[in-house]
Design a protein around this motif. Sequence first.
Motif, mmCIF file in Angstrom:
data_model
loop_
_atom_site.group_PDB
_atom_site.id
_atom_site.type_symbol
_atom_site.label_atom_id
_atom_site.label_comp_id
_atom_site.label_asym_id
_atom_site.label_seq_id
_atom_site.Cartn_x
_atom_site.Cartn_y
_atom_site.Cartn_z
ATOM 1 N N MET A 299 0.834 -1.195 0.000
ATOM 2 C CA MET A 299 0.000 0.000 0.000
ATOM 3 C C MET A 299 0.874 1.252 0.000
ATOM 4 N N PRO A 300 0.621 2.191 -0.880
ATOM 5 C CA PRO A 300 1.470 3.398 -0.937
ATOM 6 C C PRO A 300 1.207 4.330 0.232
ATOM 7 N N GLY A 301 2.265 5.021 0.648
ATOM 8 C CA GLY A 301 2.129 6.029 1.692
ATOM 9 C C GLY A 301 1.673 7.361 1.140
ATOM 10 N N GLY A 302 1.627 8.363 2.005
ATOM 11 C CA GLY A 302 1.145 9.673 1.587
ATOM 12 C C GLY A 302 2.038 10.360 0.576
ATOM 13 N N GLY A 303 3.340 10.053 0.592
ATOM 14 C CA GLY A 303 4.263 10.686 -0.345
ATOM 15 C C GLY A 303 4.708 9.775 -1.460
ATOM 16 N N ALA A 304 3.867 8.808 -1.827
ATOM 17 C CA ALA A 304 4.238 7.858 -2.879
ATOM 18 C C ALA A 304 4.439 8.589 -4.204
ATOM 19 N N GLY A 305 5.532 8.281 -4.885
ATOM 20 C CA GLY A 305 5.847 8.905 -6.148
ATOM 21 C C GLY A 305 6.510 10.254 -6.026
ATOM 22 N N VAL A 306 6.526 10.817 -4.823
ATOM 23 C CA VAL A 306 7.125 12.135 -4.595
ATOM 24 C C VAL A 306 8.365 12.017 -3.716
ATOM 25 N N VAL A 307 8.217 11.321 -2.614
ATOM 26 C CA VAL A 307 9.340 11.136 -1.693
ATOM 27 C C VAL A 307 10.340 10.167 -2.310
ATOM 28 N N PRO A 308 11.626 10.463 -2.259
ATOM 29 C CA PRO A 308 12.621 9.533 -2.809
ATOM 30 C C PRO A 308 12.591 8.191 -2.080
ATOM 31 N N ALA A 309 12.925 7.150 -2.813
ATOM 32 C CA ALA A 309 12.967 5.815 -2.224
ATOM 33 C C ALA A 309 14.059 5.745 -1.161
ATOM 34 N N ARG A 310 13.766 5.028 -0.078
ATOM 35 C CA ARG A 310 14.696 4.944 1.044
ATOM 36 C C ARG A 310 15.052 3.488 1.318
ATOM 37 N N VAL A 311 16.298 3.282 1.712
ATOM 38 C CA VAL A 311 16.810 1.944 2.000
ATOM 39 C C VAL A 311 17.537 1.980 3.336
ATOM 40 N N SER A 312 17.304 0.952 4.162
ATOM 41 C CA SER A 312 18.002 0.809 5.437
ATOM 42 C C SER A 312 18.689 -0.550 5.447
ATOM 43 N N LEU A 313 19.998 -0.561 5.347
ATOM 44 C CA LEU A 313 20.772 -1.790 5.233
ATOM 45 C C LEU A 313 21.514 -2.145 6.514
#
Length: 246
Positions: free
Chosen positions: A117-131
């Motif tokens: 399910m997309p969040g409120g900033g889907a398509g606008v907020v840059p993708a984030r990764v936590s490794l």
Amino acid sequence: MNHHASLSASPPPPPRRTRAIVLLVLSVLALTGVAYVLRRPLMMSAPMCAAGRWHGCYDTFNGVVLMTLATLPVALLVAWVLARRRRGAGLASAWRLSLAEVGMVHGTVPFVWMTMMPGGGAGVVPARVSLVPLRDLVTMGPLGIVGNLLVLAALGFFAPMRFMAVASLPRILALGAGCSILIETAQYVLRLDRVSSVDDVLVNATGAVLAALASRRWWRGRRGTTGAPSDLPRPTPTPAAAGRAA
């Protein structure tokens, strides 16, 4: 003679059908209990789902859970039809295989849907990764950890019952980790305003393994057996072979 008499006097083991019915009844009771506990938040989405509206039903956690519980009778009916066809074809373990197939789909698709399910900033907020491992477990909270444990729980519970190739805990761990990596990759590529975290992969895979441990009595010992797989037709002796055996 006394030894044979004691063996004959002992009660016979319960048939497979009885165990399947008991498991089915316990599952229904568990789902009924969950629905009772969550009845208030589920009823918030009931009007939207009853009207067939996408917004407010299929794009909310409450709506997806409500529709999952509402379609449970349909899933059981599909499992019954599959089991009936398998029994008519002479296949062994018809109920186990049918319940496993339906359970994998009905228990996994809703959770995967909720993770996508997309969040409120889907398509606008840059993708984030936590490794960094174990860093996001603190921010998940108890509810988030339980939810992540349930994402692939149905897959881990039913997959080894259906497929002999994954009927071992290391393979279930690899299957859960691989499926979770695909989910996290899709979240990153589609920019759903979600954090693609390595902790999600770890918790999802752990949930699959724990669920596999819960169903281990139904699939333990299937790998490495020399006999025919349980989902193959039982051989029917020919009259000539029966005459030679006699």
